[in-house]
Design a protein around this motif. Sequence first.
Motif, mmCIF file in Angstrom:
data_model
loop_
_atom_site.group_PDB
_atom_site.id
_atom_site.type_symbol
_atom_site.label_atom_id
_atom_site.label_comp_id
_atom_site.label_asym_id
_atom_site.label_seq_id
_atom_site.Cartn_x
_atom_site.Cartn_y
_atom_site.Cartn_z
ATOM 1 N N SER A 259 0.953 -1.097 0.086
ATOM 2 C CA SER A 259 -0.087 0.059 -0.021
ATOM 3 C C SER A 259 0.744 1.388 -0.062
ATOM 4 N N LEU A 260 0.200 2.286 -0.146
ATOM 5 C CA LEU A 260 0.766 3.459 0.037
ATOM 6 C C LEU A 260 0.343 3.974 1.256
ATOM 7 N N VAL A 261 1.130 4.625 2.261
ATOM 8 C CA VAL A 261 0.948 4.665 3.621
ATOM 9 C C VAL A 261 1.079 6.272 3.908
ATOM 10 N N ASP A 262 0.188 6.888 4.274
ATOM 11 C CA ASP A 262 0.181 8.310 4.955
ATOM 12 C C ASP A 262 0.755 7.975 6.363
ATOM 13 N N GLY A 263 1.137 9.204 6.907
ATOM 14 C CA GLY A 263 1.560 8.993 8.364
ATOM 15 C C GLY A 263 0.499 9.478 9.403
ATOM 16 N N VAL A 264 -0.556 9.575 8.992
ATOM 17 C CA VAL A 264 -1.891 9.971 9.834
ATOM 18 C C VAL A 264 -2.580 8.636 10.060
ATOM 19 N N SER A 265 -3.367 8.660 11.252
ATOM 20 C CA SER A 265 -4.182 7.563 11.552
ATOM 21 C C SER A 265 -5.655 7.667 11.134
ATOM 22 N N ASP A 266 -5.949 9.017 11.030
ATOM 23 C CA ASP A 266 -7.401 9.336 10.306
ATOM 24 C C ASP A 266 -7.371 9.819 9.127
ATOM 25 N N CYS A 267 -8.099 9.193 8.135
ATOM 26 C CA CYS A 267 -8.031 9.290 6.770
ATOM 27 C C CYS A 267 -8.657 10.631 6.450
ATOM 28 N N SER A 268 -9.817 11.239 7.283
ATOM 29 C CA SER A 268 -10.425 12.358 6.839
ATOM 30 C C SER A 268 -9.195 13.554 7.015
ATOM 31 N N GLY B 19 -8.157 4.250 3.179
ATOM 32 C CA GLY B 19 -8.886 3.967 4.405
ATOM 33 C C GLY B 19 -7.903 3.311 5.653
ATOM 34 N N SER B 20 -8.413 3.110 6.741
ATOM 35 C CA SER B 20 -7.329 2.579 7.756
ATOM 36 C C SER B 20 -6.786 1.317 7.254
ATOM 37 N N THR B 21 -5.589 1.108 7.660
ATOM 38 C CA THR B 21 -5.086 -0.110 6.969
ATOM 39 C C THR B 21 -3.781 -0.905 8.187
ATOM 40 N N LEU B 22 -3.808 -1.855 8.337
ATOM 41 C CA LEU B 22 -2.577 -2.301 9.159
ATOM 42 C C LEU B 22 -1.317 -2.337 8.283
ATOM 43 N N THR B 23 -0.476 -1.736 8.954
ATOM 44 C CA THR B 23 1.013 -1.552 8.210
ATOM 45 C C THR B 23 2.252 -1.522 9.205
ATOM 46 N N THR B 24 3.255 -1.520 8.475
ATOM 47 C CA THR B 24 4.513 -1.629 9.282
ATOM 48 C C THR B 24 5.005 -0.136 9.458
ATOM 49 N N VAL B 25 4.613 0.573 8.722
ATOM 50 C CA VAL B 25 5.058 2.100 8.762
ATOM 51 C C VAL B 25 4.980 2.555 10.232
ATOM 52 N N HIS B 26 6.096 3.280 10.651
ATOM 53 C CA HIS B 26 6.463 4.132 11.796
ATOM 54 C C HIS B 26 6.426 3.025 13.005
ATOM 55 N N GLN B 27 6.720 1.755 12.806
ATOM 56 C CA GLN B 27 6.477 0.700 13.629
ATOM 57 C C GLN B 27 8.036 0.195 14.079
ATOM 58 N N GLY B 28 8.952 0.829 13.719
ATOM 59 C CA GLY B 28 10.198 0.513 14.114
ATOM 60 C C GLY B 28 11.211 -0.261 13.021
ATOM 61 N N GLY B 29 10.469 -0.519 11.823
ATOM 62 C CA GLY B 29 11.324 -1.266 10.798
ATOM 63 C C GLY B 29 11.344 -2.631 10.789
ATOM 64 N N SER B 30 10.403 -3.359 11.398
ATOM 65 C CA SER B 30 10.224 -4.757 11.712
ATOM 66 C C SER B 30 8.985 -4.999 10.735
ATOM 67 N N TRP B 31 9.220 -6.341 10.034
ATOM 68 C CA TRP B 31 8.034 -6.836 9.493
ATOM 69 C C TRP B 31 6.997 -7.529 10.440
ATOM 70 N N SER B 32 7.573 -7.830 11.628
ATOM 71 C CA SER B 32 6.463 -8.342 12.720
ATOM 72 C C SER B 32 5.866 -7.246 13.574
ATOM 73 N N SER B 33 6.167 -5.757 13.248
ATOM 74 C CA SER B 33 5.641 -4.781 14.176
ATOM 75 C C SER B 33 4.637 -3.976 13.263
ATOM 76 N N THR B 34 3.466 -4.038 13.713
ATOM 77 C CA THR B 34 2.519 -3.320 12.948
ATOM 78 C C THR B 34 1.493 -2.384 13.630
ATOM 79 N N GLY B 35 1.046 -1.574 13.015
ATOM 80 C CA GLY B 35 0.018 -0.393 13.644
ATOM 81 C C GLY B 35 -1.005 -0.042 12.654
ATOM 82 N N THR B 36 -2.092 0.603 12.832
ATOM 83 C CA THR B 36 -3.018 0.933 11.903
ATOM 84 C C THR B 36 -2.589 2.531 11.412
ATOM 85 N N LEU B 37 -2.637 3.136 10.385
ATOM 86 C CA LEU B 37 -2.620 4.267 9.560
ATOM 87 C C LEU B 37 -3.394 4.441 8.259
#
Length: 216
Positions: A96-105, A133-151
């Motif tokens: 995906s293309l991931v923005d650095g915000v959690s709220d797409c609005s 829309g909100s998506t689970l991603t590795t962005v801003h989570q420390g650079g690991s494939w196993s670390s994910t958050g929603t942005l």
Amino acid sequence: MLRSSLFLVLSMLFATTAAQCLQSTFYMDVFDISSGGFGFLGTVTRSNLNSNGGLTLTTSQDPSTWLKVELWDTCNGDPNFLKIVNPPNPAVGYISLVDGVSDCSLSNMGAVGKWAVVAPSDGYPHGAWPKAGSTLTTVHQGGSWSSTGTLCGECMTFRRTAFNELYPTWSNVGTGPFDMITLWDPTNGNLLAVPSAGDYQGSPLTVQVYVALTPV
């Protein structure tokens, strides 16, 4: 188990309602546009992410280090989405293309200074498809494939040309899709999508690139 089951259900729903036609399987090679399109910079790798949690490149000649993707579309051409064939973390098995915000609005990718990371995601933005829309991603989570958050992410992310080149697109909430360009920042290992080249103020070595699909 519940998270895995939910992911499976959402992935199946996304695949059946949004994009149904598998085109082919590819590696993603990146070329420097400033050199006339012949300056090979590397292949998108599965071996590691950059420190920002985004996809990065390798010049290794070992195919096992290359990210392999399936290109799917809506059976009528664009938009396309990319499913990772060999993800180190199946929970983020798409690109995906991931923005650095959690709220797409709050996301306005056409604004000056905005840019998105080309990154692993769960492939299921939960907005009004095909908007971001909100998506689970590795962005801003420390650079690991196993670390994910929603942005905020855009999954139906690329327009494919007749020459098998990929160009990123984005749909803000309430607007239609618009094309962006791809940049490579070799200092930080960042592969990015931006509305215009001047919107990213990273390394001065950053160059505009295109992503070419190389059949497996």
